[in-house]
Design a protein around this motif. Structure first.
Motif, PDB file in Angstrom:
ATOM      1  N   ASP B 189     -34.684   9.076 -11.682  1.00 13.40           N
ATOM      2  CA  ASP B 189     -35.257   9.078 -13.021  1.00 13.40           C
ATOM      3  C   ASP B 189     -36.592   8.349 -13.041  1.00 13.40           C
ATOM      4  OD1 ASP B 189     -33.636  10.475 -14.811  1.00 13.40           O
ATOM      5  OD2 ASP B 189     -32.089   8.953 -14.576  1.00 13.40           O
ATOM      6  N   ALA B 190     -37.410   8.711 -14.002  1.00 16.23           N
ATOM      7  CA  ALA B 190     -38.761   8.147 -14.080  1.00 16.23           C
ATOM      8  C   ALA B 190     -38.748   6.628 -14.051  1.00 16.23           C
ATOM      9  CB  ALA B 190     -39.443   8.651 -15.339  1.00 16.23           C
ATOM     10  N   SER B 191     -37.852   6.024 -14.823  1.00 20.66           N
ATOM     11  CA  SER B 191     -37.882   4.567 -14.935  1.00 20.66           C
ATOM     12  C   SER B 191     -37.471   3.912 -13.619  1.00 20.66           C
ATOM     13  CB  SER B 191     -36.961   4.112 -16.057  1.00 20.66           C
ATOM     14  OG  SER B 191     -35.634   4.430 -15.750  1.00 20.66           O
ATOM     15  N   ARG B 193     -38.001   5.410 -10.568  1.00 19.44           N
ATOM     16  CA  ARG B 193     -39.011   5.756  -9.570  1.00 19.44           C
ATOM     17  C   ARG B 193     -39.962   4.601  -9.319  1.00 19.44           C
ATOM     18  NH1 ARG B 193     -40.916  11.849 -11.184  1.00 19.44           N
ATOM     19  NH2 ARG B 193     -38.863  12.681 -10.742  1.00 19.44           N
TER      20      ARG B 193
END
Lengths: 448, 336, 327
Positions: B189-191, B193
C-alpha cells in the motif's frame, strides 16, 4: 510445541476428527494388546494347531447373540475330572483292583440342542487296560449307555456318532435325542430342561492305574466372534488381524506417498534427464496392472504378506500420484522463496527437503491418512482371491474362509459381518481423521 | 577499472531458448540484449522499465541465478564466469535479494527466526549464539521491535509491510555489498511503500551498500536513488542522474513515461495524456534498428528503422541511445 | 446514487468481519467519485454491498442503496438481478481483462448478455451496439471478431469497459481498473475513461488504492478507512488539502514525479476489521488525537459541502480555506 497445541485445539473443533482418532486409537490399542499379550508365533499356534481348539464347537455363533431376547442358544461346557477332583471318587479295593466313579452333572435350560457331544477318556496303566462304562441320565430318569469296555490311554467317544445309541433314540442324532423331551411331537423335538448326568463307572486292575474323563458339550455360541468350520475362534483371527492390517496399510501408504513425493520433488527440481526417467518409469508402471502381477508373484514366488507389501509399495511409488505431486511441485519450484533460497546459496538437497516438500505437507498428510484404508482393503482383497498370507491370520483370510464355506448361504452372517465391519471401521476412522486434517491444514476448502 | 566500481556489466546478454515439443528450437527470447552499466560501491541506482523489458532478467543475471549468454559481469573486479563453487558461494553472500511479493518470498511454514537462520546455516554460520545475535540485530535494524516478539511469528501473521521488512532483513543478514531489490514495494500500500523504501535507503547509506532498485514506478525513484537506467526492449535507452533525467528526459521513450505518470492533482482530470501508440516490442522478434522507432513520433526516416543507435553522451554523466542526439553528443564532446 | 448507513459484515472463524460498517456515499449525476483506500479497508466489499454480490458467509447486510430515489434494498433478488445489476449499475471487476473467455470471439461475449437482457433482438443489432461501445473506448471495430488472447492487456481492459458501457448504466463501478497494467497502458485507459466521461451521461465509481490514478478522473474523492468513509470532498479541494488526518497522511505518502516533497509514512498498522477500535478508528494512529476521539465522530459537513468524519471539524464548520481551491 505451541504449534502442536494450537493444532490440537483446531482439530478438536471437528467431532469427526475425534471419532476418527478414537477409532484409530482403538485399533492401535488392539494391535498393541495382541502384541504384548501374545507373541506372533503363539498367535499362529492358536490359529493353526488342532489341540488348542479341541474344546471349540464348529460354526458357532458369537456368544453375544444370546443377548437377543428371543434367543437362548447353548454355550459350550467342559467338565474334566482332572481339573475337578471333587467329581471323582477313587477307591482302592485291593492291591490290584480299584474302583473309579466320575459323575458330571449339569443343568440344561437352553432352548436349542448342543452342536456336538464328546467324551475324552484317558487312562494310566502298565499292561492291563482299565474298564469303564458310561451312562447318560436325563432329568426324567431315563438312562442310556454310551460306552462299555476297556479304556485306552487316549480315547475319544464321539457321542454323536454312536450308531447304537442313535438307533436306540429312534434314529435321531444323539445330540438331539439325549436332550429331547420324549413328550415332544414327532419331528419337532423340544428340549427337556433339567439336570443331566454323565456317570462313569470304572475299574482298574493295577496299582495306581487310573481313569480321567473330559466331557465337552459343544454349544451353538462360542467366543466373542463365533467359530469357523474347523473350530477356530474367529475372535483370535480378528484380534491378530489388526496388526497385519494396520502394518500393511500404514507401511504401504508411507512407502507409496512419501517416496513418491520425494521422487516427484527430485524430478521437478533437477528437470531434464532425471525427470524424464522418473516420468517414463511412472508411465510404464501406470499401464502395468497391479493385481495380475500380485497373482503372479503369489503363485510363483511367495504369498507372504511382506512380499506382497513390497510389491504393492514398489508399484505405489511410481504411481499416478507422482504426476499429481509433480504438478504441485512445478508450481512450487517457481515460488519466490525458492528463488530467494537459491540466491543465498541453498543447495539442491536443502531446497528439495527444506523448501519444496514442507510446502506440500499440508495436502500430503491428510491424503496420506485417507489412503491408508485403501491399502488395508487391498490386503483383504488379496486374501479374498487366494493370495492371503499362508501363515498369519488376517481379516481378509477370515472373509476368504467364510466365502469358501458359503457362510452367507448358511446363515452364518457373523462370519462375514464381523471382519467386514472391522475393515469398514478402519476405513471410517482414517477417513474421518484424514478429512478433518484436510480442513485444518487447508482451510480454504472450508469456506463454502 | 577504478576501485570504487563494485559491479561492471559489459555488453551483457541473457537469452532464453524457446523449444517446441521440448527439443525443436523455436527461437530465442532476448531478455537482456547487450547491456553495459556499472554500479559504484555504496551507490543506489534504479533500473526503470515496463513489464517484459528485461529488467528482472538483468537482476537475476547479476544475482547469478541466470548465466549470461554473452558479455561479462565483473563483481568486485572478478569475472563471474570464472567463478568456481567457492567463489560462487562468496558471491551469494555479497549480494542480497529483495523480491516483489513479500508473502511469496517467505517460506510460509517457517517462523521468522527459522527463515532468517536459513542463509546463515547455508553459509556456514553454525554457532547458535552468533546466529541468534545476528537475527536479533537485523530485526532491530528493520525496526521489528521488540525482536523477541517477532521471532516466533509466521509470515501470514505479519502485515505486508512487515513481511517485506523481514525479506530485507534476510537480504541483509550476510552483510552483503549489494542489494538487488526487484519491485520491492509494488505489492504494498502507498503508506507502507514509503516506509519500506526509506528503510532500504537508510540501510544502504548506513552500511555503504550498493542498491540496484528495479522498478516500473518512476515516481519513487527520485527519493531513493542517485542514478537511473531506463530500459526498453531489453536495452538501456537512457541513463544519468535522477534529477536531470526527471527534469529533462531525453529519449522519446523516457519522455513518454514521464508524461504518462500522473501526480495527484485535480488538474489531471481535465487533460488527456500523450501516449505513444502501439505495444512494447516482442523480445522474440525485436524490430530492426531502434527498438522504439515503431512508436516514436520523432523517428528519422531511413535511420532509426535501420540502425540501432549507440549511446550518445548528452551531458554530464548522461547518455541516450537515440539518433536525435548524435549532434548533441558531438557538441558535448567539443565543449569538453 | 447514494448509500445510507450501508453495512456488510462477514462471518469468519475468528468472529465478525465488519468490512463495510455504516457507509454514507453520494455519487452525483454525471460526476465520478473515487473511493480511495488501502488494502483491507473494505473497498471491495463496498462494491459487493452495492451490487448485492454477496458471498455465503454474510453476517449482516443492511442500510440503504438509493439510485435515482429508488431504494434498491427493497427489490427482491430476481428484480435486482434482471433490472439493476448490469442494466443500471455495471461493474468492471479487478483484473477484468483476464475475465474474458479465451475460446469465444469478443463479439459473442458482448452479444450474449445483450440478447439475454433483451436489449437487442438480433445479432446484427447487438453487433451494432457493440461497435458503438467500441468506438467510445477507441477499440477498432474489427477487434470484435478476434479472440481475447489476440488482444493486448490494455485492449482487453477496454473491451471489458465497453461491455460495461453497452447497457448505458447509470453507474459504472471500476474496481482497480489499471492496477495490473503497464504505465503507458494505464495512461491509455485513463484517457479512454476521460473520453467516456465527456461523451456519455453516466457516473463512475472508481475503487482504487492509487491516489494519483484517482486524480485522473475523479470529480469527488471518498476516503475509506477501516470499513468507513472518513472523508468525502470535491476533488479539487481534496487534492489541494485533505481534511481528515488519515487522508492527509495518505497524500503525503505518495511520491511525486514533478517537484520533490518530503514523504511521510503513516505510523502504526491499520486496525483489524474484526475488532476495530472504539471511538474514531484512526485515533490510535492519529497525531492530532484528543479526548473526543474516544467517541465515534459523526460525519461533519463543512460549509462548502465537504464531509469529514473527524472531531476536528466539529467547531470549524466553516473555514475560509475550504472552498478556495475548488473555485
Amino acid at each position: 510445541m505451541n504449534r502442536f497445541i494450537s493444532f490440537a485445539r483446531e482439530l478438536k473443533r471437528y467431532p469427526s476428527a475425534i471419532a476418527g482418532l478414537v477409532l484409530i486409537a482403538l485399533f492401535l490399542a488392539l494391535a498393541l494388546y495382541s502384541l504384548i499379550m501374545v507373541p506372533q508365533s503363539h498367535a499362529v499356534q492358536l490359529w493353526r494347531a488342532g489341540i488348542a481348539r479341541r474344546d471349540s464347537p464348529r460354526n458357532a455363533r458369537p456368544v453375544w447373540y444370546n443377548a437377543l431376547p428371543w434367543v437362548n442358544l447353548p454355550r459350550t461346557l467342559v467338565l474334566d475330572s482332572a481339573e475337578h477332583p471333587e467329581l471323582k471318587r477313587y477307591r482302592e479295593i485291593s492291591e490290584e483292583h480299584n474302583e473309579i466313579e466320575i459323575a458330571f452333572e449339569f443343568d440344561y435350560h437352553y432352548d436349542a440342542f448342543p452342536r456336538e457331544l464328546n467324551l475324552f477318556l484317558r487312562s494310566e496303566y502298565e499292561s492291563r487296560r482299565p474298564f469303564a462304562s458310561v451312562r447318560w441320565v436325563t432329568p426324567d430318569g431315563r438312562s442310556f449307555s454310551l460306552s462299555d469296555g476297556g479304556v485306552d490311554r487316549e480315547q475319544s467317544i464321539r457321542i454323536d456318532q454312536l450308531r447304537g445309541l442313535r438307533r436306540e433314540l429312534g434314529d435321531v442324532a444323539p445330540r438331539v435325542g439325549l436332550f429331547a423331551d420324549p413328550a415332544s411331537a414327532e419331528g419337532v423335538p423340544q428340549v427337556l430342561h433339567g439336570t443331566y448326568r454323565v456317570e462313569i463307572e470304572g475299574v482298574s486292575f493295577e496299582p495306581d492305574s487310573d481313569i480321567e474323563a473330559r466331557f465337552v458339550r459343544y454349544g451353538q455360541v462360542h467366543g466373542l466372534a463365533g467359530t469357523d468350520h474347523i473350530r477356530r475362534d474367529i475372535a483370535v483371527a480378528l484380534l491378530f488381524g489388526t496388526r497385519p492390517a494396520l502394518a500393511f496399510g500404514i507401511l504401504a501408504a508411507v512407502g507409496s506417498t512419501v517416496t513418491t513425493l520425494v521422487l516427484a520433488a527430485v524430478g521437478v527440481w533437477f528437470r531434464g534427464k532425471v525427470d524424464a526417467a522418473i516420468q517414463r518409469v511412472t508411465e510404464v508402471n501406470m499401464v502395468l496392472p497391479l493385481l495380475p502381477v500380485l497373482v503372479m508373484v503369489g503363485t510363483l514366488y511367495s504369498r507372504s504378506i511382506w512380499v506382497m507389501l513390497g510389491v504393492v509399495i514398489l508399484f505405489g511409488i511410481f504411481s499416478a500420484g507422482i504426476k499429481t505431486y509433480r504438478a504441485m511441485f512445478l508450481q512450487i519450484r517457481e515460488l519466490a522463496y525458492i528463488e530467494a533460497a537459491r540466491a543465498y546459496g541453498a543447495g539442491n538437497t536443502r531446497i528439495i527437503f527444506r523448501y519444496m516438500i514442507p510446502k506440500v505437507l499440508p495436502t500430503l498428510i491428510p491424503s496420506f491418512v485417507t489412503v491408508i484404508p485403501s491399502f488395508v482393503f487391498l490386503e483383504a482383497t488379496l486374501a479374498m482371491i487366494g493370495l492371503g498370507d499362508p501363515v498369519l491370520p488376517t481379516w481378509g483370510k477370515v472373509l476368504e474362509d467364510a466365502y469358501r464355506n458359503g457362510a452367507l448361504y448358511r446363515g452364518q452372517y457373523y462370519w462375514v459381518l464381523l471382519p467386514s465391519s472391522l475393515l469398514i471401521l478402519t476405513g471410517l476412522g482414517f477417513a474421518m481423521f484424514g478429512f478433518a486434517l484436510d480442513r485444518v491444514f487447508n482451510p480454504r476448502l472450508r469456506e463454502r | 577499472m577504478p576501485n570504487d566500481v563494485l559491479l561492471q556489466a559489459e555488453n551483457l546478454q541473457t537469452h532464453f531458448e524457446l523449444r517446441k515439443f521440448g527439443f525443436v528450437r523455436a527461437g530465442e527470447v532476448r531478455a537482456v540484449d547487450g547491456v553495459t552499466f556499472h554500479i559504484r560501491r555504496g551507490e543506489a541506482v534504479a533500473i526503470v522499465g515496463e513489464s517484459g523489458c528485461g529488467k528482472s532478467t538483468l537482476a537475476r543475471t547479476v544475482l547469478g541465478l541466470y548465466e549470461p549468454t554473452a558479455g561479462s559481469v565483473l563483481f568486485d573486479g572478478v569475472d563471474m564466469s570464472s567463478y568456481d563453487r567457492r567463489k560462487l558461494a562468496w558471491h551469494r553472500r555479497q549480494v542480497g535479494y529483495v523480491q516483489q511479493d513479500p508473502y511469496a518470498a517467505l517460506p510460509p511454514f517457517m517462523d521468522v527466526r527459522q527463515l532468517l537462520r536459513e542463509p546463515l546455516l547455508v553459509n556456514g554460520v553454525r554457532d547458535r549464539a552468533e546466529q541468534e545475535q545476528r537475527i536479533r540485530s537485523r530485526l532491530e535494524e528493520i525496526r521489528l521491535t521488540p525482536a523477541a516478539s517477532f521471532l516466533e511469528k509466521f509470515p501470514h501473521q505479519l502485515s505486508g509491510g512487515q513481511q517485506q521488512r523481514v525479506v530485507i532483513a534476510r537480504a541483509r543478514i550476510l552483510d552483503p555489498q549489494l542489494i538487488v531489490a526487484d519491485e520491492p514495494v509494488s505489492m504494498l500500500d502507498a503508506s507502507v511503500r514509503v516506509e519500506v523504501l526509506q528503510l532500504l535507503r537508510q540501510l544502504q547509506r548506513k552500511h555503504r551498500m550498493a542498491l540496484l532498485y528495479i522498478t516500473h514506478d518512476l515516481s519513487t525513484v527520485r527519493y531513493f536513488c542517485e542514478r537511473i537506467f531506463i530500459m526498453y526492449g531489453a536495452k538501456i535507452v537512457e541513463r544519468g542522474p535522477v534529477e536531470a533525467i526527471l527534469a529533462r528526459p531525453e529519449h522519446p521513450y523516457t519522455q513518454a513515461l514521464v508524461d504518462a505518470i500522473p501526480d495527484p492533482d485535480a488538474a489531471n482530470a481535465g487533460q488527456y495524456r500523450k501516449v505513444p501508440a502501439g505495444e512494447p516490442p516482442s523480445l522474440l522478434h525485436p524490430p530492426e534498428g531502434c527498438r522504439f522507432h515503431p512508436r516514436c513520433s520523432f523517428a528519422i526516416q531511413g535511420l532509426c528503422e535501420r540502425h540501432d543507435p549507440p549511446d550518445f553522451e548528452t551531458g554530464a554523466g548522461r547518455r541516450a541511445a537515440c539518433w536525435l542526439y548524435r549532434e548533441a553528443a558531438v557538441e558535448h564532446n567539443l565543449q569538453r | 446514487m447514494r448509500t445510507e448507513k450501508l453495512v456488510l459484515h462477514f462471518k469468519a472463524r475468528e468472529g465478525i468481519v465488519r468490512a463495510v460498517d455504516g457507509v454514507d456515499l453520494t455519487v452525483e449525476p454525471r460526476r465520478s467519485v473515487a473511493v480511495l483506500g488501502e488494502s483491507g479497508c473494505g473497498k471491495s466489499s463496498l462494491t459487493k454491498a452495492i451490487l448485492r454480490l454477496l458471498p455465503p458467509n454474510v453476517a449482516r447486510y443492511g442500510g440503504k442503496v438509493l439510485l435515482d430515489s429508488d431504494d434498491l434494498m427493497r427489490l427482491d433478488e430476481e428484480t435486482f438481478r434482471t433490472q439493476v445489476r448490469w442494466q443500471r449499475i455495471a461493474l468492471v471487476p479487478q483484473a477484468a481483462m483476464n475475465s474474458l473467455n479465451p475460446v469465444t470471439r469478443v463479439i459473442e461475449q458482448i452479444a450474449e448478455p445483450l440478447l439475454e437482457h433483451r436489449r437487442a433482438t438480433t445479432h446484427a443489432e447487438a453487433a451494432e451496439q457493440a461497435r458503438e461501445a467500441f468506438d467510445i473506448v477507441h477499440v477498432p471495430p474489427d477487434f470484435l471478431r478476434r479472440y481475447p488472447f489476440e488482444l493486448s492487456g490494455g485492449m482487453r481492459q477496454r473491451v471489458v469497459i465497453a461491455m460495461a458501457l453497452i447497457t448505458e448504466p447509470e453507474l459504472i463501478i471500476l474496481d482497480e481498473p489499471t492496477s495490473a497494467l503497464d504505465i503507458l497502458t494505464q495512461a491509455n485507459i485513463m484517457n479512454a475513461l476521460k473520453g467516456i466521461k465527456a461523451r456519455v451521461a453516466t457516473r463512475f465509481m472508481l475503487i482504487t488504492h492509487d491516489v494519483a490514478a484517482a486524480s485522473e478522473i475523479a470529480d469527488s474523492v471518498a476516503v475509506m478507512y477501516a470499513g468507513q468513509i472518513v472523508e468525502q470532498s470535491d476533488a479539487a479541494q481534496f487534492f489541494a488539502e485533505a481534511l481528515h488526518p488519515y487522508s492527509a497522511f495518505l497524500m503525503s505518502s505518495v511520491p511525486t514525479l514533478r517537484g520533490a516533497k518530503e514523504l511521510h509514512a503513516i505510523p502504526g498498522q491499520p486496525p483489524s476489521l474484526l475488532a476495530p477500535p472504539q471511538g474514531c478508528r484512526f485515533a490510535p494512529r492519529c497525531p492530532e488525537r484528543f479526548d473526543r476521539c474516544a467517541h465515534e465522530p459523526p460525519p461533519f459537513r463543512t460549509a462548502c459541502g465537504r464531509v469529514a468524519k473527524c472531531w476536528l471539524y466539529e467547531s470549524q464548520r466553516q473555514t475560509a480555506h475550504d472552498c478556495s481551491a475548488g473555485e
